[in-house]
Design an enzyme around this catalytic site. Structure first.
Site, PDB file in Angstrom:
ATOM      1  N   GLY A 185       0.863  -1.446  -0.030  1.00 26.31           N
ATOM      2  CA  GLY A 185       0.175   0.026  -0.063  1.00 26.31           C
ATOM      3  C   GLY A 185       0.880   1.149   0.301  1.00 26.31           C
ATOM      4  O   GLY A 185       0.055   2.493  -0.053  1.00 26.31           O
ATOM      5  N   LYS A 186       2.059   1.123   0.100  1.00 23.53           N
ATOM      6  CA  LYS A 186       3.032   2.383  -0.009  1.00 23.53           C
ATOM      7  C   LYS A 186       3.173   2.959  -1.269  1.00 23.53           C
ATOM      8  O   LYS A 186       2.650   2.481  -2.304  1.00 23.53           O
ATOM      9  CB  LYS A 186       4.342   1.981   0.517  1.00 23.53           C
ATOM     10  CG  LYS A 186       4.468   1.529   1.979  1.00 23.53           C
ATOM     11  CD  LYS A 186       3.664   2.170   2.996  1.00 23.53           C
ATOM     12  CE  LYS A 186       3.995   1.302   4.567  1.00 23.53           C
ATOM     13  NZ  LYS A 186       3.346   2.110   5.557  1.00 23.53           N
ATOM     14  N   ASN A 187       3.509   4.230  -1.449  1.00 24.93           N
ATOM     15  CA  ASN A 187       3.461   4.755  -2.560  1.00 24.93           C
ATOM     16  C   ASN A 187       4.498   4.013  -3.435  1.00 24.93           C
ATOM     17  O   ASN A 187       4.336   4.124  -4.821  1.00 24.93           O
ATOM     18  CB  ASN A 187       4.212   6.358  -2.323  1.00 24.93           C
ATOM     19  CG  ASN A 187       3.169   7.175  -1.853  1.00 24.93           C
ATOM     20  OD1 ASN A 187       2.335   6.895  -0.980  1.00 24.93           O
ATOM     21  ND2 ASN A 187       2.998   8.502  -2.357  1.00 24.93           N
TER      22      ASN A 187
END
EC number: 2.6.1.90
Length: 365
Positions: A185-187
């Site tokens: 879910g991180k950039n």
């Protein structure tokens, strides 16, 4: 219109052929642990962050744990930690046997308040663990000055800050070392768990490379009681593809954030504050209101997904009941936990989707 809180599809569809090609490249190499994909990603991400060294590890928690362990921080030591962050920051300190010492944030930025750090330093303090929360860098210059005064290490938790800028320098290059989570879910997200450490400290980098691999400096020779915490070849390969697009994805998040900030106009809703020194990458877009639960319920009824980052501050978590804190001990962290709400923010959001979120928030009474 249904707006999910997060949607990977637009991003992943654009790079599907490259990701598939990379999978086949790794698959047919028949080399899956600590090979050329890991080495390549480490070099590329170090260059991206503007540091000399990057070490791929299992996840963000282990990245922070390995930094602390490699610096010799352990039982009897204390580490300054912001009272408002995800619990992994404190768990890393606990995992090496040290004590997390919570310091309140600036209510405007949600990051640790540099003016409150010094009074929490004792003769047991060994490091300041600074979180670049929600994708915005903390105010590192005064923190580094405090650390220099007391001979402390400054460790960044950059789990949400891939590409975030502080005075034109990237997160991950602002202290002695930094731990990144590369959770999906991180950039910059892997397709599973992953993490890295960045640093300009060669001795630290060399020690973490050994610690991540059972404490082994060469096969079957173990210098330390180490860990099994290795970024695998497949995830590193995927990340090499994704890293090429990170700035593009971050820029689009910045555009979405600007539209939100310019157009959400509701007296009951507080929008994010961005100080002059920071250029966030908007891992999440936080709004704040005293009627947070009511707003979340209303948006759910309007088919808009939201999340709370985070609903229970660390000092009130059962896991940290041994520290003896009670409600009211960290009022700013508690206020944030009771009032923040994250609204949809992802690469590929269409203008009409962004506008729908804005219209519904503006219509809320």
């Amino acid at each position: 219109m249904k707006i999910p809180f997060l949607n990977f599809a637009p991003m992943h569809l654009e790079i599907e052929s490259e990701m598939t090609e990379k999978f086949l490249e790794v698959y047919h190499s028949n080399w899956f642990i600590l090979g050329r994909q890991v080495e390549g990603f480490e070099k590329e991400f170090a260059n991206y962050c503007g540091v000399k060294y990057c070490i791929g590890v299992g996840n963000g928690l282990e990245a922070l744990t390995l930094i602390l362990r490699a610096y010799g921080i352990g039982t009897g030591d204390e580490v300054i930690v912001p009272s408002n962050t995800y619990i992994a920051t404190a768990l890393a300190v606990s995992n090496v046997g040290a004590k997390p010492v919570f310091v309140e944030p600036d209510i405007r930025t949600y990051n640790i308040d540099p003016e409150l750090i010094e009074k929490s330093i004792t003769n047991r303090t060994k490091a300041i663990l600074v979180v670049n929360l929600y994708g915005q860098a903390a105010d590192l210059d005064p923190i580094n000055n405090i650390a220099k005064k007391y001979s402390l290490k400054v460790i960044e938790d950059s789990a949400q800050a891939h590409g975030a800028l502080y005075k034109c320098k990237k997160a991950g290059s602002l202290g002695d070392a930094s731990g990144f989570s590369i959770y999906p879910g991180k950039n910059l997200g892997a397709l599973g768990d992953a993490g890295v450490v960045t640093t300009n400290d060669r001795e630290l980098a060399d020690k973490i490379k050994i610690l991540r691999n059972y404490g082994s400096d060469r096969k079957y020779h173990n210098l330390y009681k180490g860990y099994n915490s290795r970024l695998d070849e497949l995830q590193a390969g995927f990340l090499r593809v994704k890293l090429k697009y990170l700035d593009k994805w971050n820029d689009e998040r910045r555009k979405i954030a600007k539209i939100y900030i310019d157009n959400i106009k509701n007296d009951k809703v507080i929008l994010p504050y961005v100080p002059d020194y920071a250029e966030p990458i908007w891992h999440v877009f936080i709004v704040r209101t005293k009627q947070r639960n009511e707003l979340q319920k209303y948006l759910k009824e309007e088919d808009i997904g939201t999340l709370i980052h985070y609903p229970i501050p660390m000092h009130l978590q059962p896991a940290y009941s041994d520290l003896g804190f009670k409600e009211g001990d960290f009022p700013i962290a508690e206020k944030i936990a009771n009032e923040v709400l994250s609204i949809p923010m992802w690469y590929g959001m269409k203008y009409e989707e962004i506008q729908y979120v804005i219209d519904k928030i503006n219509a809320w009474r």
